[in-house]
Design an enzyme around this catalytic site. Structure first.
Site, PDB file in Angstrom:
ATOM      1  N   GLN A   1     -12.347  25.295  27.325  1.00 19.13           N
ATOM      2  CA  GLN A   1     -11.789  23.959  27.551  1.00 19.13           C
ATOM      3  C   GLN A   1     -11.688  23.666  29.050  1.00 19.13           C
ATOM      4  OE1 GLN A   1      -8.526  21.124  25.690  1.00 19.13           O
ATOM      5  NE2 GLN A   1      -7.792  23.196  25.957  1.00 19.13           N
TER       6      GLN A   1
ATOM      7  N   MET B   1     -17.689  23.955  22.579  1.00 10.54           N
ATOM      8  CA  MET B   1     -16.579  24.616  23.248  1.00 10.54           C
ATOM      9  C   MET B   1     -15.422  24.913  22.310  1.00 10.54           C
ATOM     10  SD  MET B   1     -15.417  21.332  25.489  1.00 10.54           S
ATOM     11  CE  MET B   1     -13.671  21.508  25.592  1.00 10.54           C
ATOM     12  N   CYS B   2     -14.621  25.884  22.735  1.00  8.75           N
ATOM     13  CA  CYS B   2     -13.331  26.188  22.130  1.00  8.75           C
ATOM     14  C   CYS B   2     -12.388  26.483  23.299  1.00  8.75           C
ATOM     15  CB  CYS B   2     -13.428  27.349  21.141  1.00  8.75           C
ATOM     16  SG  CYS B   2     -14.089  28.884  21.821  1.00  8.75           S
ATOM     17  N   ASN B   3     -11.209  26.981  23.030  1.00  6.87           N
ATOM     18  CA  ASN B   3     -10.236  27.162  24.108  1.00  6.87           C
ATOM     19  C   ASN B   3     -10.788  27.949  25.289  1.00  6.87           C
ATOM     20  OD1 ASN B   3      -8.128  25.708  22.972  1.00  6.87           O
ATOM     21  ND2 ASN B   3      -7.465  27.458  21.760  1.00  6.87           N
TER      22      ASN B   3
END
Length: 158
Positions: A20, A98-100
């Site tokens: 992120q 995307m992810c965290n």
């Protein structure tokens, strides 16, 4: 100065991956000319990033809510398939997955995408581990990638 988001990488031309981003990364992302973002985490992205997507006319696909509210749960086959169906559509590009942190969920989707490209498993897992870092890889994600059936994306004719 342009600063990429955490765990940023180019998967293919106009296909990027990362964790992120924060406001410091927005000028960098602007240069990519993104049309789509595939967000794999169960929680909403940061409000500043949501505003950035609106301002830049970027379509946000929030797939993470489909499988869990717990960040530690592994990504499901349903979410991976939805992400891959988006990734095989030219209209989705340029795209950021995307992810965290841009590690496990993102790495699993990218690993399954590599299977569609007919990469060998050792190269896929090496790429997954490179972005995860050190000994932090998750064996369940590696097994998921290994056992993922590409025919689920394109059908038996693939």
């Amino acid at each position: 100065m342009l600063v990429p988001p955490p765990n940023y990488g180019m998967v293919e031309e106009n296909f990027y991956r990362s964790g992120q981003p924060d406001q410091l990364n927005f000028p960098f992302l602007e240069k990519l000319g993104l049309k789509s973002v595939i967000w794999l985490a169960p929680e909403e992205p940061e409000p500043g990033f949501l505003d950035f997507c609106v301002d830049q006319n970027i379509e946000l696909h929030h797939l993470g809510v489909l499988y869990s509210t717990n960040a530690w749960d592994p990504i499901t086959e349903e979410v991976v398939l939805q992400a891959l169906h988006l990734l095989v559509q030219p209209a989705t590009y340029p795209v950021l997955v995307m992810c965290n942190l841009g590690r496990h969920r993102t790495g699993t989707v990218v690993g399954c995408f590599r299977k569609l490209q007919r990469w060998n498993l050792s190269a896929i897992l090496e790429e997954y581990r490179r972005f995860v870092g050190g000994q932090k890889y998750r064996i369940l994600n590696e097994q998921f990638i290994e056992l993922f059936d590409e025919e689920l994306v394109f059908g038996a004719s693939y």
